[in-house]
Write an enzyme that holds these catalytic residues in place. Structure first.
Site, PDB file in Angstrom:
ATOM      1  N   GLU A 122       0.881  -1.161   0.000  1.00  0.00           N
ATOM      2  CA  GLU A 122       0.000   0.000   0.000  1.00  0.00           C
ATOM      3  C   GLU A 122       0.924   1.218   0.000  1.00  0.00           C
ATOM      4  O   GLU A 122       1.800   1.322   0.855  1.00  0.00           O
ATOM      5  CB  GLU A 122      -0.834  -0.028   1.286  1.00  0.00           C
ATOM      6  N   ARG A 147       5.315 -13.338   9.922  1.00  0.00           N
ATOM      7  CA  ARG A 147       6.025 -12.075   9.789  1.00  0.00           C
ATOM      8  C   ARG A 147       7.448 -12.185  10.279  1.00  0.00           C
ATOM      9  O   ARG A 147       7.741 -12.937  11.199  1.00  0.00           O
ATOM     10  CB  ARG A 147       5.364 -11.008  10.665  1.00  0.00           C
ATOM     11  N   LYS A 187       4.510   0.631   9.797  1.00  0.00           N
ATOM     12  CA  LYS A 187       4.612   1.873   9.026  1.00  0.00           C
ATOM     13  C   LYS A 187       4.082   3.067   9.816  1.00  0.00           C
ATOM     14  O   LYS A 187       4.616   4.162   9.744  1.00  0.00           O
ATOM     15  CB  LYS A 187       3.813   1.742   7.724  1.00  0.00           C
TER      16      LYS A 187
HETATM   17  P1  ATP Z   1       2.777  -2.247   8.050  1.00  0.00           P
HETATM   18  O1  ATP Z   1       2.142  -2.990   9.166  1.00  0.00           O
HETATM   19  O2  ATP Z   1       4.192  -1.902   8.266  1.00  0.00           O
HETATM   20  O3  ATP Z   1       1.975  -1.099   7.556  1.00  0.00           O
HETATM   21  P2  ATP Z   1       1.642  -3.722   5.972  1.00  0.00           P
HETATM   22  O4  ATP Z   1       1.557  -5.175   5.947  1.00  0.00           O
HETATM   23  O5  ATP Z   1       0.405  -3.019   6.339  1.00  0.00           O
HETATM   24  O6  ATP Z   1       2.862  -3.308   6.886  1.00  0.00           O
HETATM   25  P3  ATP Z   1       1.749  -3.397   3.166  1.00  0.00           P
HETATM   26  O7  ATP Z   1       2.212  -2.277   2.331  1.00  0.00           O
HETATM   27  O8  ATP Z   1       0.315  -3.767   3.110  1.00  0.00           O
HETATM   28  O9  ATP Z   1       2.163  -3.078   4.647  1.00  0.00           O
HETATM   29  O10 ATP Z   1       2.679  -4.675   2.950  1.00  0.00           O
HETATM   30  C1  ATP Z   1       3.000  -5.229   1.714  1.00  0.00           C
HETATM   31  C2  ATP Z   1       3.350  -6.672   1.925  1.00  0.00           C
HETATM   32  O11 ATP Z   1       4.452  -6.807   2.816  1.00  0.00           O
HETATM   33  C3  ATP Z   1       2.204  -7.441   2.530  1.00  0.00           C
HETATM   34  O12 ATP Z   1       2.032  -8.625   1.777  1.00  0.00           O
HETATM   35  C4  ATP Z   1       2.650  -7.729   3.932  1.00  0.00           C
HETATM   36  O13 ATP Z   1       2.099  -8.913   4.406  1.00  0.00           O
HETATM   37  C5  ATP Z   1       4.173  -7.797   3.796  1.00  0.00           C
HETATM   38  N1  ATP Z   1       4.846  -7.480   5.040  1.00  0.00           N
HETATM   39  C6  ATP Z   1       4.753  -6.334   5.753  1.00  0.00           C
HETATM   40  N2  ATP Z   1       5.465  -6.414   6.881  1.00  0.00           N
HETATM   41  C7  ATP Z   1       6.043  -7.643   6.901  1.00  0.00           C
HETATM   42  C8  ATP Z   1       6.908  -8.345   7.816  1.00  0.00           C
HETATM   43  N3  ATP Z   1       7.318  -7.775   8.961  1.00  0.00           N
HETATM   44  N4  ATP Z   1       7.312  -9.590   7.503  1.00  0.00           N
HETATM   45  C9  ATP Z   1       6.904 -10.163   6.364  1.00  0.00           C
HETATM   46  N5  ATP Z   1       6.091  -9.567   5.463  1.00  0.00           N
HETATM   47  C10 ATP Z   1       5.657  -8.333   5.715  1.00  0.00           C
HETATM   48 MG    MG Z   2      -1.249  -3.477   4.999  1.00  0.00          MG
END
Ligand code: ATP
Ligand code: MG
Length: 595
Positions: A62, A297, A307
């Site tokens: 995102e 994760r 984020k």
């Molecule tokens: P955040 O919680 O930091 O906002 P998010 O998952 O909401 O992270 P996205 O931009 O939606 O952020 O993430 C893109 C991809 O990265 C998703 O498929 C998510 O599952 C993966 N991802 C994010 N953080 C991790 C992590 N700590 N370990 C593995 N994969 C991750």
């Molecule tokens: Mg997300």
């Protein structure tokens, strides 16, 4: 084939996703899919060719922040699996939420995925997509669900809807709007689209089962009314799809085979399957539909990877931006001096499992040192300078004499040649290489002791000079004749200590930024703790030092091993050839401060 990664011949650690994909490819589970050349609905793909890609995966960020080390894990997993199985990984901006998303983030994400070494271009086709380009289809699919009696417009208040959802022990209660006719639902939904209703006045919901033990199947919302400007579609829409509705559709339109996500989406999987199955049944999507698979994760100690919290660090100016070298963002890590190879290695070594994992930050530093040990040129630098005066220099050699010295640019790589510098009557040494009274086991400079100036000569310490406040301003020593490194008999004088140094006459003044962990606790935000309470006050120290003359004109973003100190990089933003700035990446050994 989706990535140019060079070091991809090493055996890959097994993980359940690799095993699963291997079996599905062997069984031809996805072999019948057709590909219309671009993302599209079932008819579009049916009119295309057999999909030339054995598998399609995607990384779907995102664009509401910068990528961090957790994302690197997901990127390397998806792009790596696509490469290994003769497929492609799409880069898809999941930009269905009109708020918070910005072009700055889109650009930064593109840049960092490329920095990691991956590409979404295959045989001249770019597979970079925006979920917001699928809004038309998502709308059409919603009308189709309504027509099939599978969705309805609910006008309950948000509170009533929440109350009627039930909880883990109580089944939900049907909405009074659940039974209205297809025609009424269609009319209402079109009014929503046309702006006839206020934000939040009603939502479109799937009609599944209000008594389902999985709360996500109790008629989840599909569309909401929200008057918000969208960075791609402007003001064209005042209704926006919910993430849980949009995401499966995005995957299906793009012919994704394996939709890999983190564990918190596990409970969404039944809805993912329900939705795609219904849309395929209604002829809108091709089969087989994509399947969702969850993995744990990656969490790194001393780091936060939310984020929202990273944005707070930036907004509250606790750090100097998203690319501050202390940030666990890829932009920050790049600026700090981490190599894409080290990040990829760490991602690969940590595999993929069904549980969230905590990895010690040291694992990343080990990968980094492994990578840099063979690559980084060596140099001498003095970070906390103290002057050493060689009081018999003029008598031995003449005051103006400079003794040429040299050292290999890299001890194992003679092809990189020699560095040149020279020794004179005054040199900079590290302040802690001198002690007036030597503690036990201290073999460096103290009155009466002999040490070797590395690549130079043996000197014998005679004392020090102090200023009015008692602070040591210079150390004095005499050169021991005929001890120049590399000359016959140089080793006749035995010493227990060797110290690094930089000539006062030819050393180059440099700013050195000593970075350390941003937090003092391994799990800074564990148990709901405010991460601001555990900030490390010493996470950034800026000092003035000296580097040897071979570093007088190096470009930005060049890595070195400063002998005895660790790995450093010229800062990609602040460094100038005539005013060098070095960031400490990490020390030579593991431990707090890397020292
Ligand atoms: P955040 O919680 O930091 O906002 P998010 O998952 O909401 O992270 P996205 O931009 O939606 O952020 O993430 C893109 C991809 O990265 C998703 O498929 C998510 O599952 C993966 N991802 C994010 N953080 C991790 C992590 N700590 N370990 C593995 N994969 C991750
Ligand atoms: Mg997300």
């Amino acid at each position: 084939m989706s990535a140019p990664a060079k070091n991809d011949t090493a055996p890959k650690p097994a993980n359940f996703l690799r095993t699963l994909i291997e079996r599905e490819v062997q069984d031809g589970v996805y072999a019948q899919r057709r590909w219309g050349g671009t993302p599209g609905d079932g008819a579009h793909h049916a009119a295309g060719v057999p999909d030339p890609m054995a598998v399609r995966l995607r990384f779907p960020p995102e664009p509401n922040g910068y990528l961090h080390i957790g994302h690197a894990k997901s990127i390397c997993l998806n792009f790596g699996l696509a490469r290994d199985f003769g497929g492609v990984c799409h880069l898809r901006f999941d930009d269905t939420n009109p708020e918070k998303e910005e072009q700055e983030y889109v650009d930064a994400i593109v840049e960092m995925v490329q920095w990691l070494g991956w590409t979404w271009d295959v045989a001249g086709t770019s597979h970079l997509y925006y979920a917001s380009n699928y809004f038309d289809f998502m709308y059409r699919a919603a009308e189709s669900l309504i027509e099939g009696g599978l969705a309805y417009v609910d006008e309950q208040s948000a509170e009533a809807m929440r109350a009627n959802r039930g909880d883990f022990t109580t089944p939900g209660t049907d909405s009074p709007w659940r039974t209205r006719s297809v025609a009424e639902n269609l009319a209402r939904f079109r009014e929503m689209r046309d702006g006839a209703h206020a934000d939040g006045a009603m939502v479109l919901r799937a009609k599944i089962d209000m008594a389902s033990p999985n709360i996500n199947l109790r008629d989840p919302a599909l569309y909401r009314i929200k008057r918000a400007h969208h960075h791609n579609t402007g003001d064209r829409w005042c209704i926006y799809p919910m993430y849980t509705y949009a995401h499966p559709i995005e995957d299906a339109l793009e012919n994704i085979t394996h939709s890999i996500c983190t564990l918190e989406f596990e409970d969404q999987r039944p809805f993912y399957d329900w939705l795609l199955d219904k849309l395929a049944e209604r002829g809108l999507l091709q089969r087989p539909c994509p399947k969702q698979h969850e993995f744990g994760r990656l969490n790194l100690t001393y780091v936060i990877t939310s984020k929202r919290k990273l944005k707070a660090l930036v907004d509250e100016k606790i750090v100097e931006g998203w690319d501050d070298p202390r940030m666990p963002t890829l932009a920050g890590m790049r600026r700090r001096g981490y190599t894409p190879e080290a990040v990829r290695k760490m991602a690969e070594d940590t595999g993929a499992s069904k549980t969230n994992i905590w990895v010690d930050y040291g694992v990343l530093d080990i990968a980094l040192r492994e990578d840099l040990e063979g690559k980084a040129a060596r140099a001498m630098a003095v970070i906390d300078p103290l002057k050493l005066e060689l009081t018999n220099w003029a008598d031995l050699f003449g005051a103006d004499h400079r003794e040429p010295c040299s050292a290999p640019a890299h001890p194992q790589r003679p092809e990189l040649g020699q560095r040149q510098f020279s020794l004179g009557p005054e040199v900079w040494i590290e302040r802690d290489d001198f002690a007036e009274v030597a503690p036990k086991g201290f073999f460096r400079l103290f009155p009466g002791n002999k040490v070797r100036l590395k690549y130079g000569m043996v000197v014998e310490c005679t004392g020090c000079r102090k200023d009015a406040d008692g602070r040591i301003v210079a150390v004095t020593a005499t050169v021991v004749p005929d001890t120049k490194s590399g000359t016959p008999g140089a080793d006749a004088v035995k010493v227990k200590g060797t110290i690094t140094w930089v000539g006062v006459h030819d050393g180059v003044a440099a700013t050195v930024k000593l970075y350390d962990r941003l937090f003092t606790e391994p799990q800074p935000d564990a148990g709901g703790r405010d991460f601001r309470e555990v900030l490390n006050p010493g996470s950034k120290q800026v000092v003035s030092g000296y580097v040897e003359p071979s570093l007088a004109t190096v470009p930005a973003d060049t890595r070195f091993q400063f002998e005895r100190h660790g790995y450093f990089v010229t800062d990609r933003l602040d460094h100038r050839a005539d005013a060098p700035v070095f960031n400490r990446i990490t020390g030579l050994k593991d431990g707090w401060g890397g020292r």
